[in-house]
Design an enzyme around this catalytic site. Structure first.
Site, mmCIF file in Angstrom:
data_model
loop_
_atom_site.group_PDB
_atom_site.id
_atom_site.type_symbol
_atom_site.label_atom_id
_atom_site.label_comp_id
_atom_site.label_asym_id
_atom_site.label_seq_id
_atom_site.Cartn_x
_atom_site.Cartn_y
_atom_site.Cartn_z
ATOM 1 N NE ARG A 1 24.936 30.935 -43.235
ATOM 2 C CZ ARG A 1 25.820 30.291 -42.477
ATOM 3 N NH1 ARG A 1 26.514 30.938 -41.560
ATOM 4 N NH2 ARG A 1 25.985 29.001 -42.607
ATOM 5 C CD GLU B 1 31.510 34.736 -36.128
ATOM 6 O OE1 GLU B 1 31.898 33.566 -35.927
ATOM 7 O OE2 GLU B 1 30.551 35.251 -35.528
ATOM 8 N NE ARG C 1 20.904 30.013 -31.652
ATOM 9 C CZ ARG C 1 21.963 30.466 -32.318
ATOM 10 N NH1 ARG C 1 22.174 31.761 -32.419
ATOM 11 N NH2 ARG C 1 22.821 29.625 -32.879
ATOM 12 C CE1 TYR D 1 27.171 28.661 -31.594
ATOM 13 C CE2 TYR D 1 27.935 26.698 -32.733
ATOM 14 C CZ TYR D 1 27.200 27.875 -32.724
ATOM 15 O OH TYR D 1 26.489 28.246 -33.836
ATOM 16 C CE1 TYR E 1 26.194 25.655 -41.511
ATOM 17 C CE2 TYR E 1 26.662 25.939 -39.182
ATOM 18 C CZ TYR E 1 26.763 26.382 -40.484
ATOM 19 O OH TYR E 1 27.448 27.538 -40.747
#
Ligand code: 3EB
Length: 332
Positions: A210, A314, A144, A137, A197
């Site tokens: 978000r 999720e 990305r 991930y 983060y």
């Protein structure tokens, strides 16, 4: 006017939708997936918890469909739906494969006249596996971010909404919704923005917002809600499913409230997709979600790996304003 609607239907009705020239996308769930030549068919290689559902994206006008550099697309003149799947040559190359996939996806979107991705879904196998000391991930996040930087995307103010989910099927699969104009990025006041983060979660922060709020007309609002989990601040919360679910629901409520400050009518979930880890009994989750958002809220449960090891559930989805629902609800 709302340029498209999204709704769940029984998978048995798939052929009927494929005969509708306004169809932008038909999402098929289940693993393993069968490849399809129809650019509107988009496979999501995750098993459903119960039932056999298809997700229908229906435009307001006949769609133009095609394939560009391996990217399958359909557009209605208002929005573009696109998807691609790239095979992985070796498990340690995910980061460079992600860069290639994003370049192709965004180049195709631009070429069709839709330079602004609003929402991107990312699926790939072994999401929690470490390769050369880096979780896949996190390697994906490195790729990305590099790809979005190369595109000169504004990394704090115009990031698309996203989900990044682990599959059992091979291949990096991306699908996306793109528009001619940008939407509004919405962040969650209960959460540190993912793009901020700290480095304990990986060498490059996850590049997503978000949610994205899109005003399609004077009174027709869509909120594209990113995968939302039991994260407060930047830390995962709770060990058991129902406690994680309650925290997730508080996050969704706060996010929608934040978006409502910019809408003319309150947003309500039009459909939600719930990812639950394969070894977890979903138990009373369905009832709890129905309690929060109403018993008529369409829900789809999928078995999936989530991008932080400790997260069990999720939820993502689309919320729409009451006026958008009133003027153009999904057909029966
Ligand atoms: C989180 O809040 C949970 O990397 O695209 C949710 C949605 C999560 C999208 C992504 C990750 C992503 O950080 C994980």
């Amino acid at each position: 006017m709302t340029p498209f609607t999204v709704f769940y239907r029984d998978a048995a009705s798939a052929d009927d939708w494929l005969n509708d020239d306004r169809l932008l996308a038909l999402l098929q769930f289940g693993s393993p997936v069968a490849p399809s030549a129809d650019p509107r068919i988009c496979a999501v290689p995750l098993p459903e918890l119960d039932g056999a559902t298809t997700e229908v994206w229906l435009g307001a006008r006949p769609a133009r469909i095609g394939v560009l550099d391996g990217v399958h697309y359909a557009d209605s003149g208002d929005v573009l739906f696109l998807h691609l799947c790239l095979g992985e040559s070796a498990p340690g190359t995910l980061s460079s494969l992600t860069i290639a996939a994003y370049q192709r996806l965004l180049a195709a979107a631009r070429a069709r006249g839709y330079p602004h991705p609003l929402r991107i879904w990312n699926y790939f196998p072994a999401i929690n596996q470490r390769i050369d000391g880096l979780e896949r991930y996190r390697a994906f996040c490195v790729g990305r971010q590099a790809a979005l930087r190369a595109e000169r995307m504004e990394l704090e103010t115009h990031l698309p909404a996203a989900s990044a989910i682990g599959t059992r099927d091979p291949g990096l699969r991306l699908y996306a919704l793109a528009a001619q104009e940008t939407g509004w990025q919405i962040e969650n006041p209960r959460q540190v923005s993912a793009f901020h983060y700290p480095t304990q979660y990986g060498p490059q922060s996850p590049s997503f917002s978000r949610a994205i709020l899109k005003h399609w007309g004077e009174r027709d609002d869509h909120l594209y809600i990113s995968g939302t989990a039991s994260v407060v601040g930047h830390a995962s919360q709770h060990l058991d499913l129902m406690a994680q679910l309650d925290e997730t629901l508080l996050n969704l409520e706060a996010l929608i409230a934040q978006a409502n400050q910019r809408t003319s009518a309150p947003l309500r979930p039009a459909l939600l997709r719930v990812y639950v880890r394969p070894d977890i009994d979903p138990g009373p989750a369905r009832g709890r979600i129905a309690q929060m958002f109403g018993p008529d809220t369409p829900l789809l449960f999928l078995r999936a790996d989530i991008c932080r090891r400790e997260l069990l559930i999720e939820i993502e989805g689309l919320a729409t304003s009451a006026t958008a629902r009133h003027h153009q609800g999904p057909p029966p």
